[in-house]
Design a protein around this motif. Sequence first.
Motif, PDB file in Angstrom:
ATOM      1  N   CYS A  37      14.677   0.514 -16.116  1.00 42.42           N
ATOM      2  CA  CYS A  37      13.122  -0.153 -17.143  1.00 42.42           C
ATOM      3  C   CYS A  37      13.338  -1.335 -17.447  1.00 42.42           C
ATOM      4  CB  CYS A  37      13.013   0.598 -17.681  1.00 42.42           C
ATOM      5  SG  CYS A  37      12.120   2.004 -17.872  1.00 42.42           S
ATOM      6  N   LEU A  38      15.118  -2.546 -17.785  1.00 42.69           N
ATOM      7  CA  LEU A  38      15.351  -2.804 -17.857  1.00 42.69           C
ATOM      8  C   LEU A  38      14.929  -4.663 -16.559  1.00 42.69           C
ATOM      9  CD1 LEU A  38      16.004  -5.270 -20.412  1.00 42.69           C
ATOM     10  CD2 LEU A  38      18.207  -4.155 -20.379  1.00 42.69           C
ATOM     11  N   SER A  39      15.727  -3.752 -15.893  1.00 45.31           N
ATOM     12  CA  SER A  39      15.705  -5.055 -14.837  1.00 45.31           C
ATOM     13  C   SER A  39      14.558  -5.150 -14.255  1.00 45.31           C
ATOM     14  CB  SER A  39      17.010  -4.290 -13.645  1.00 45.31           C
ATOM     15  OG  SER A  39      16.527  -3.100 -13.458  1.00 45.31           O
ATOM     16  N   GLY A  40      13.216  -4.149 -14.715  1.00 48.59           N
ATOM     17  CA  GLY A  40      12.179  -3.784 -13.932  1.00 48.59           C
ATOM     18  C   GLY A  40      11.517  -5.497 -14.780  1.00 48.59           C
ATOM     19  N   THR A  41      11.718  -4.852 -15.397  1.00 48.43           N
ATOM     20  CA  THR A  41      10.652  -5.845 -16.684  1.00 48.43           C
ATOM     21  C   THR A  41      11.567  -7.224 -16.799  1.00 48.43           C
ATOM     22  OG1 THR A  41      10.437  -4.125 -18.078  1.00 48.43           O
ATOM     23  CG2 THR A  41      10.356  -6.135 -18.903  1.00 48.43           C
ATOM     24  N   LEU A  42      12.356  -7.820 -16.577  1.00 47.02           N
ATOM     25  CA  LEU A  42      13.616  -8.685 -16.548  1.00 47.02           C
ATOM     26  C   LEU A  42      12.747  -9.482 -15.170  1.00 47.02           C
ATOM     27  CD1 LEU A  42      17.177  -8.380 -18.527  1.00 47.02           C
ATOM     28  CD2 LEU A  42      14.147  -9.729 -19.004  1.00 47.02           C
ATOM     29  N   GLY A  43      13.583  -8.922 -14.289  1.00 51.02           N
ATOM     30  CA  GLY A  43      12.866  -8.903 -12.825  1.00 51.02           C
ATOM     31  C   GLY A  43      10.795  -9.637 -12.356  1.00 51.02           C
ATOM     32  N   GLY A  44      10.629  -8.592 -12.672  1.00 54.82           N
ATOM     33  CA  GLY A  44       9.472  -8.986 -13.088  1.00 54.82           C
ATOM     34  C   GLY A  44       8.779 -10.417 -14.272  1.00 54.82           C
ATOM     35  N   ALA A  45       9.200 -10.293 -15.165  1.00 57.73           N
ATOM     36  CA  ALA A  45       9.192 -11.446 -15.549  1.00 57.73           C
ATOM     37  C   ALA A  45       9.416 -12.980 -14.763  1.00 57.73           C
ATOM     38  CB  ALA A  45       9.865 -11.032 -16.811  1.00 57.73           C
ATOM     39  N   LEU A  46      10.791 -12.610 -14.098  1.00 58.67           N
ATOM     40  CA  LEU A  46      11.688 -13.849 -13.420  1.00 58.67           C
ATOM     41  C   LEU A  46      10.248 -14.235 -12.221  1.00 58.67           C
ATOM     42  CD1 LEU A  46      14.325 -15.845 -13.460  1.00 58.67           C
ATOM     43  CD2 LEU A  46      14.812 -13.983 -11.472  1.00 58.67           C
ATOM     44  N   ILE A  47       9.686 -13.421 -11.747  1.00 59.02           N
ATOM     45  CA  ILE A  47       8.932 -13.800 -10.807  1.00 59.02           C
ATOM     46  C   ILE A  47       7.198 -14.353 -10.931  1.00 59.02           C
ATOM     47  CG2 ILE A  47       7.911 -12.475  -8.100  1.00 59.02           C
ATOM     48  CD1 ILE A  47      10.399 -10.476  -8.578  1.00 59.02           C
ATOM     49  N   GLY A  48       6.935 -13.450 -12.054  1.00 58.25           N
ATOM     50  CA  GLY A  48       6.096 -14.154 -12.689  1.00 58.25           C
ATOM     51  C   GLY A  48       5.926 -15.815 -13.336  1.00 58.25           C
ATOM     52  N   GLY A  49       7.210 -15.822 -13.413  1.00 55.16           N
ATOM     53  CA  GLY A  49       7.353 -16.701 -14.000  1.00 55.16           C
ATOM     54  C   GLY A  49       7.845 -18.100 -13.025  1.00 55.16           C
ATOM     55  N   VAL A  50       8.097 -17.904 -12.120  1.00 57.11           N
ATOM     56  CA  VAL A  50       8.226 -19.207 -11.174  1.00 57.11           C
ATOM     57  C   VAL A  50       7.090 -18.945 -10.604  1.00 57.11           C
ATOM     58  CG1 VAL A  50       9.167 -19.074  -8.426  1.00 57.11           C
ATOM     59  CG2 VAL A  50      10.315 -18.139 -10.802  1.00 57.11           C
ATOM     60  N   ILE A  51       5.866 -17.822 -10.102  1.00 59.29           N
ATOM     61  CA  ILE A  51       5.168 -17.944  -9.491  1.00 59.29           C
ATOM     62  C   ILE A  51       3.816 -18.718 -10.621  1.00 59.29           C
ATOM     63  CG2 ILE A  51       1.982 -16.908  -8.925  1.00 59.29           C
ATOM     64  CD1 ILE A  51       4.187 -15.467  -7.595  1.00 59.29           C
ATOM     65  N   GLY A  52       3.764 -18.585 -11.798  1.00 65.51           N
ATOM     66  CA  GLY A  52       3.157 -19.420 -12.892  1.00 65.51           C
ATOM     67  C   GLY A  52       3.352 -20.933 -12.707  1.00 65.51           C
ATOM     68  N   ASN A  53       5.352 -21.180 -12.737  1.00 68.64           N
ATOM     69  CA  ASN A  53       5.322 -22.739 -12.500  1.00 68.64           C
ATOM     70  C   ASN A  53       5.076 -23.254 -11.701  1.00 68.64           C
ATOM     71  OD1 ASN A  53       6.887 -24.643 -13.870  1.00 68.64           O
ATOM     72  ND2 ASN A  53       8.495 -24.111 -12.498  1.00 68.64           N
ATOM     73  N   GLN A  54       4.342 -22.361 -10.424  1.00 69.42           N
ATOM     74  CA  GLN A  54       4.196 -23.342  -8.648  1.00 69.42           C
ATOM     75  C   GLN A  54       2.421 -24.257  -9.412  1.00 69.42           C
ATOM     76  OE1 GLN A  54       5.935 -23.596  -6.646  1.00 69.42           O
ATOM     77  NE2 GLN A  54       7.675 -22.459  -7.604  1.00 69.42           N
ATOM     78  N   PHE A  55       1.739 -23.712 -10.442  1.00 63.52           N
ATOM     79  CA  PHE A  55       0.560 -24.228 -11.032  1.00 63.52           C
ATOM     80  C   PHE A  55       0.199 -24.938 -11.964  1.00 63.52           C
ATOM     81  CE2 PHE A  55       0.227 -19.960  -8.735  1.00 63.52           C
ATOM     82  CZ  PHE A  55      -0.500 -20.029  -7.935  1.00 63.52           C
ATOM     83  N   GLY A  56      -0.804 -25.930 -12.028  1.00 60.35           N
ATOM     84  CA  GLY A  56      -0.429 -26.700 -13.312  1.00 60.35           C
ATOM     85  C   GLY A  56       0.234 -27.537 -13.395  1.00 60.35           C
ATOM     86  N   GLY A  57      -0.208 -27.909 -14.237  1.00 64.24           N
ATOM     87  CA  GLY A  57       0.711 -29.796 -14.672  1.00 64.24           C
ATOM     88  C   GLY A  57       1.248 -30.565 -15.978  1.00 64.24           C
TER      89      GLY A  57
END
Length: 81
Positions: A37-57
């Motif tokens: 559970c912990l690794s899934g949550t942290l992994g998802g947060a990391l991937i989501g943060g990386v994807i979100g960082n690709q947009f906006g300014g």
Amino acid sequence: MKLKVITILLGASGAIAACGPAPTPQQQAARQHEIACLSGTLGGALIGGVIGNQFGGGSGRDILTAGGAVAGGAAGQRYAC
């Protein structure tokens, strides 16, 4: 001298802890589930943060990064747990 004493004390405490009772299969399964559970949550947060960082300014990028991390963490927890 102090380093030798600390090393001996840490080694002795580790040896004493290793002499404890072995975990039951139920305890092992529960621990593996917690780790998944912990690794899934942290992994998802990391991937989501990386994807979100690709947009906006500017500050929009920060908001999208945080939002992506939250959404990714929630999705990762739902998948892993």
